[in-house]
Design an enzyme around this catalytic site. Structure first.
Site, PDB file in Angstrom:
ATOM      1  N   GLU A  46       0.847  -1.197   0.000  1.00  0.00           N
ATOM      2  CA  GLU A  46       0.000   0.000   0.000  1.00  0.00           C
ATOM      3  C   GLU A  46       0.886   1.252   0.000  1.00  0.00           C
ATOM      4  OE1 GLU A  46      -1.761   0.561   3.862  1.00  0.00           O
ATOM      5  OE2 GLU A  46      -3.413   1.794   3.077  1.00  0.00           O
ATOM      6  N   LYS A 123      -9.429   1.451  -2.123  1.00  0.00           N
ATOM      7  CA  LYS A 123      -9.634   0.965  -0.742  1.00  0.00           C
ATOM      8  C   LYS A 123     -10.995   1.385  -0.195  1.00  0.00           C
ATOM      9  CE  LYS A 123      -7.206   0.937   3.739  1.00  0.00           C
ATOM     10  NZ  LYS A 123      -5.970   1.451   4.414  1.00  0.00           N
ATOM     11  N   CYS A 168      -4.729  -3.161   2.860  1.00  0.00           N
ATOM     12  CA  CYS A 168      -4.511  -3.007   4.284  1.00  0.00           C
ATOM     13  C   CYS A 168      -5.697  -3.362   5.180  1.00  0.00           C
ATOM     14  CB  CYS A 168      -3.999  -1.597   4.561  1.00  0.00           C
ATOM     15  SG  CYS A 168      -3.106  -1.539   6.097  1.00  0.00           S
TER      16      CYS A 168
HETATM   17  N1  ING Z   1      -3.482   0.356   8.612  1.00  0.00           N
HETATM   18  C1  ING Z   1      -3.909  -0.435   9.690  1.00  0.00           C
HETATM   19  C2  ING Z   1      -4.469  -1.802   9.265  1.00  0.00           C
HETATM   20  O1  ING Z   1      -5.660  -2.007   9.149  1.00  0.00           O
HETATM   21  C3  ING Z   1      -5.218  -0.637  11.731  1.00  0.00           C
HETATM   22  C4  ING Z   1      -4.835   0.282  10.607  1.00  0.00           C
HETATM   23  C5  ING Z   1      -4.247  -1.390  12.400  1.00  0.00           C
HETATM   24  C6  ING Z   1      -6.519  -0.744  12.064  1.00  0.00           C
HETATM   25  C7  ING Z   1      -4.647  -2.257  13.430  1.00  0.00           C
HETATM   26  C8  ING Z   1      -6.927  -1.616  13.094  1.00  0.00           C
HETATM   27  C9  ING Z   1      -5.988  -2.363  13.763  1.00  0.00           C
HETATM   28  O2  ING Z   1      -3.630  -2.665   9.103  1.00  0.00           O
HETATM   29  C10 ING Z   1      -4.093   0.699   7.443  1.00  0.00           C
HETATM   30  N2  ING Z   1      -3.373   1.490   6.614  1.00  0.00           N
HETATM   31  O3  ING Z   1      -5.228   0.354   7.164  1.00  0.00           O
END
Ligand code: ING
Length: 312
Positions: A46, A123, A168
């Site tokens: 990403e 996304k 992601c």
């Molecule tokens: N990053 C993280 C992900 O979903 C996140 C944000 C991390 C949300 C951990 C919830 C828990 O991997 C992105 N860019 O979405």
């Protein structure tokens, strides 16, 4: 046997000040490694051209837009597309997309071996918050800088296989995989930038982050009898650690290859698309086993409504 040798091209950190040309040189170096390793397809993370800029609060739209690409390929990325065409290697890469109409998306594209873009995904599950949050140890402003994707979860025919993409946070939502599973997807390509710590829960560290990342992609692969290639941007960006955890998961949900570092690293595995056939014809033969008359809430209700009518 329909084998596609996949290279998961993990990136180490990209610092805020790092110019795109320097990043593209890193992407090209990984592509040359992939050629030497006999790869047919290379997957980048990403937002693979810049630092994870949604960690920074910005109010000047021109400053925000400087993190976006107005066309793809463009002058900065043309060397990568040219090298991929020379090598005959297909690419999937993530970047911030600014459309001619002025819309902002967190986007992943897919090319064929000739460097032609054959698929695009924007996304849909945007984590984080739209305004500066003083309670957080660091910001996660994807809801501020991006719109939710408007293309759904498309599946594309490429290199003799059915391929889809996620980005992601999407990997944490079973609906995303199932939307592609119901289109017969055989290979899901995704990239991620996941902070190593939770900005709201200091108790959740890198180990739990890694566990949740693996759990999500293994479940998505197994429950839809598909390969999943999940590629990290990792390491410390301007003091902010991103979790590694690049993995290639087979259609039985088994991690068959894993990155070992938090740096630029190519993880290679021969993925036989026919390995998806047994699962799709037996335990996850959706047509034979699913009972959609009972799946009413999944697509008609957004949040929780308890039997007593209370919400949250
Ligand atoms: N990053 C993280 C992900 O979903 C996140 C944000 C991390 C949300 C951990 C919830 C828990 O991997 C992105 N860019 O979405």
């Amino acid at each position: 046997m329909r084998e596609i040798v996949v290279g998961a091209a993990q990136l180490g950190p990209i610092q805020r000040a790092e110019p795109r040309a320097a990043v593209v040189a890193r992407l090209v170096a990984l592509l040359d490694q992939a050629k030497a390793a006999g790869c047919d397809l290379v997957v980048y993370p990403e937002l693979c051209l810049t630092t994870f800029f949604p960690r920074w609060f910005m109010e000047d739209q021109a400053e925000v837009d400087a993190w976006f690409e107005r066309e793809m390929p463009n002058a900065a990325t043309q060397p990568l597309f040219d090298r991929a065409r020379e090598h005959g290697i297909a690419l999937s890469l993530g970047y911030a997309e600014l459309t001619p109409e002025g819309r902002h998306f967190n986007t992943q594209i897919l090319t064929d071996r000739a460097g032609r873009i054959v698929g695009k995904y924007r996304k849909i599950h945007l984590p984080g918050h739209p305004e500066f949050d003083p309670e957080r140890a660091f910001q996660h402003l994807e809801k501020r800088y991006f719109e939710p994707g408007d293309l759904g979860f498309p599946v594309f025919r490429n290199m003799g296989a059915w391929m889809g993409m996620l980005i992601c946070n999407d990997r944490r939502w079973p609906e995303a995989y199932r939307e592609m599973g119901l289109q017969g997807v055989e290979l899901v390509l995704l990239g991620f930038n996941t902070p190593s710590v939770n900005s709201q829960n200091a108790g959740e560290g890198p180990e739990m982050r890694r566990f949740h990342s693996d759990l999500s992609v293994q479940a998505g692969a197994y429950q839809n009898a598909t390969w999943v290639v999940s590629v990290a941007k990792a390491g410390v960006e301007d003091g902010h650690p991103l979790n590694a955890g690049t993995v290639i998961v087979d259609p039985n949900g088994v991690i068959v290859a894993r990155g070992e570092t938090e740096a630029d690293e190519l993880v290679v595995h021969p993925c036989d698309m026919d390995a998806t056939v047994f699962g799709k014809a037996t335990i996850f033969d959706f047509k034979r086993h699913r009972r959609i008359e009972h799946y009413t809430r999944i697509a008609s209700q957004t949040g929780v409504i308890r039997p007593d009518g209370t919400e949250r």
